[in-house]
Design a protein around this motif. Structure first.
Motif, mmCIF file in Angstrom:
data_model
loop_
_atom_site.group_PDB
_atom_site.id
_atom_site.type_symbol
_atom_site.label_atom_id
_atom_site.label_comp_id
_atom_site.label_asym_id
_atom_site.label_seq_id
_atom_site.Cartn_x
_atom_site.Cartn_y
_atom_site.Cartn_z
ATOM 1 N N ALA A 69 0.828 -1.206 0.000
ATOM 2 C CA ALA A 69 0.000 0.000 0.000
ATOM 3 C C ALA A 69 0.863 1.258 0.000
ATOM 4 O O ALA A 69 1.987 1.256 0.525
ATOM 5 N N PRO A 70 0.366 2.347 -0.591
ATOM 6 C CA PRO A 70 1.102 3.617 -0.537
ATOM 7 C C PRO A 70 1.377 4.027 0.904
ATOM 8 O O PRO A 70 0.565 3.782 1.800
ATOM 9 N N PHE A 71 2.523 4.653 1.131
ATOM 10 C CA PHE A 71 2.900 5.057 2.474
ATOM 11 C C PHE A 71 3.618 6.397 2.448
ATOM 12 O O PHE A 71 4.114 6.835 1.412
ATOM 13 N N ASN A 72 3.641 7.049 3.574
ATOM 14 C CA ASN A 72 4.476 8.233 3.768
ATOM 15 C C ASN A 72 4.838 8.313 5.235
ATOM 16 O O ASN A 72 4.064 7.907 6.094
ATOM 17 N N VAL A 73 6.025 8.820 5.505
ATOM 18 C CA VAL A 73 6.489 8.932 6.882
ATOM 19 C C VAL A 73 7.406 10.151 6.990
ATOM 20 O O VAL A 73 8.259 10.378 6.136
ATOM 21 N N TYR A 74 7.200 10.927 8.029
ATOM 22 C CA TYR A 74 7.985 12.126 8.295
ATOM 23 C C TYR A 74 8.950 11.815 9.433
ATOM 24 O O TYR A 74 8.531 11.347 10.488
ATOM 25 N N ARG A 98 1.338 -9.989 -10.425
ATOM 26 C CA ARG A 98 0.626 -9.969 -9.142
ATOM 27 C C ARG A 98 0.216 -8.556 -8.767
ATOM 28 O O ARG A 98 0.843 -7.570 -9.181
ATOM 29 N N THR A 99 -0.843 -8.458 -7.991
ATOM 30 C CA THR A 99 -1.331 -7.146 -7.553
ATOM 31 C C THR A 99 -1.527 -7.083 -6.039
ATOM 32 O O THR A 99 -2.071 -6.101 -5.536
ATOM 33 N N SER A 100 -1.118 -8.127 -5.325
ATOM 34 C CA SER A 100 -1.292 -8.116 -3.873
ATOM 35 C C SER A 100 -0.251 -9.023 -3.232
ATOM 36 O O SER A 100 0.532 -9.686 -3.915
ATOM 37 N N GLY A 101 -0.266 -9.063 -1.901
ATOM 38 C CA GLY A 101 0.705 -9.855 -1.169
ATOM 39 C C GLY A 101 1.955 -9.052 -0.873
ATOM 40 O O GLY A 101 1.972 -7.829 -0.977
ATOM 41 N N LYS A 102 3.015 -9.743 -0.507
ATOM 42 C CA LYS A 102 4.269 -9.088 -0.189
ATOM 43 C C LYS A 102 4.864 -8.456 -1.442
ATOM 44 O O LYS A 102 4.980 -9.089 -2.485
ATOM 45 N N ALA A 103 5.229 -7.188 -1.345
ATOM 46 C CA ALA A 103 5.738 -6.448 -2.498
ATOM 47 C C ALA A 103 7.141 -6.924 -2.865
ATOM 48 O O ALA A 103 7.916 -7.346 -2.010
ATOM 49 N N ASP A 104 7.474 -6.850 -4.142
ATOM 50 C CA ASP A 104 8.814 -7.174 -4.608
ATOM 51 C C ASP A 104 9.750 -5.967 -4.520
ATOM 52 O O ASP A 104 10.960 -6.117 -4.377
ATOM 53 N N ARG A 105 9.168 -4.773 -4.620
ATOM 54 C CA ARG A 105 9.955 -3.539 -4.559
ATOM 55 C C ARG A 105 9.140 -2.460 -3.862
ATOM 56 O O ARG A 105 7.897 -2.457 -3.935
#
Length: 216
Positions: A69-74, A98-105
């Motif tokens: 999922a998209p993320f952001n952190v300050y 694939r479009t779900s599960g553990k991301a490759d990058r």
């Protein structure tokens, strides 16, 4: 330290399987290096994190890897003994259709807010937007949107507005007005966020009722 003329934003790629990072020249500069001067390993990346923010960043990246999922952190990084304030934004990518599960990058970008934060005191910020009360209200609303969306404090939210203003050569108020317009049109709403706010407001009002307080 960053080389003269370096931009305040740069792209990165984190390859999950082998734990390697790719930085563009601007991310090297944000971390105080010349391009290719060091190998951007996870150990190096985390070593630059402020010790009080390291756990937050590790948790954010772990969650992003887990669901893409998209993320952001300050957070803060330490460069040559000095503190820099950055926002890290990104999302997961997948191989093999694939479009779900553990991301490759994880792919995304850094924004270095340090120059804006150093240049703007609270008094200078007020002066910069003191054309009218309406202008100040617009700025404050836009700051609130950024504070919620990026997890920023008020000072950093204003710095981000200034950053976009300077890099797009648009007045701060115009950036703020556009941001508010988009928010009102519902383009930045998210069901998960609405559920979270509903639950938070329900908890707050339930606590008030339990104490026997009456509505204002």
């Amino acid at each position: 330290m960053p080389t003269d003329g370096a931009r305040q934003t740069g792209r990165f790629v984190f390859h999950v399987v082998d734990g390697t990072w790719e930085w563009d020249e601007d991310v090297f500069a944000i971390h105080g290096y010349r391009p290719g001067e060091v190998e951007p390993t996870t150990e190096l990346v985390m070593r630059h994190k402020h010790e009080q923010d390291r756990q937050l960043v590790e948790r954010t990246l772990e969650e992003a890897i887990g669901d893409g999922a998209p993320f952001n952190v300050y957070y803060r990084i330490v460069v040559a003994g000095e503190i820099r304030n950055v926002v890290l934004c990104g999302e997961g990518q997948y191989d093999g259709g694939r479009t779900s599960g553990k991301a490759d990058r994880l792919v995304g970008y850094y924004v270095d807010l340090t120059p804006e934060l150093e240049a703007e005191t609270a008094a200078a910020a007020d002066a910069a937007v003191a054309a009218s009360a309406a202008s100040r209200d617009t700025i404050e609303q836009a700051k609130g949107i950024l504070m919620l969306g990026y997890g920023l404090d008020a000072e950093a939210a204003f710095a981000m507005l200034k950053w976009w203003s300077r890099n797009r050569n648009v007045k701060v108020r115009e950036v703020a007005e556009r941001l508010i317009q988009v928010a009102r049109e519902g383009h930045v709403s998210h069901p998960g966020l609405r559920r979270l706010l509903d639950a938070l407001l329900d908890d707050l009002t339930a606590s008030r009722a339990a104490r026997g307080n009456q509505p204002d």
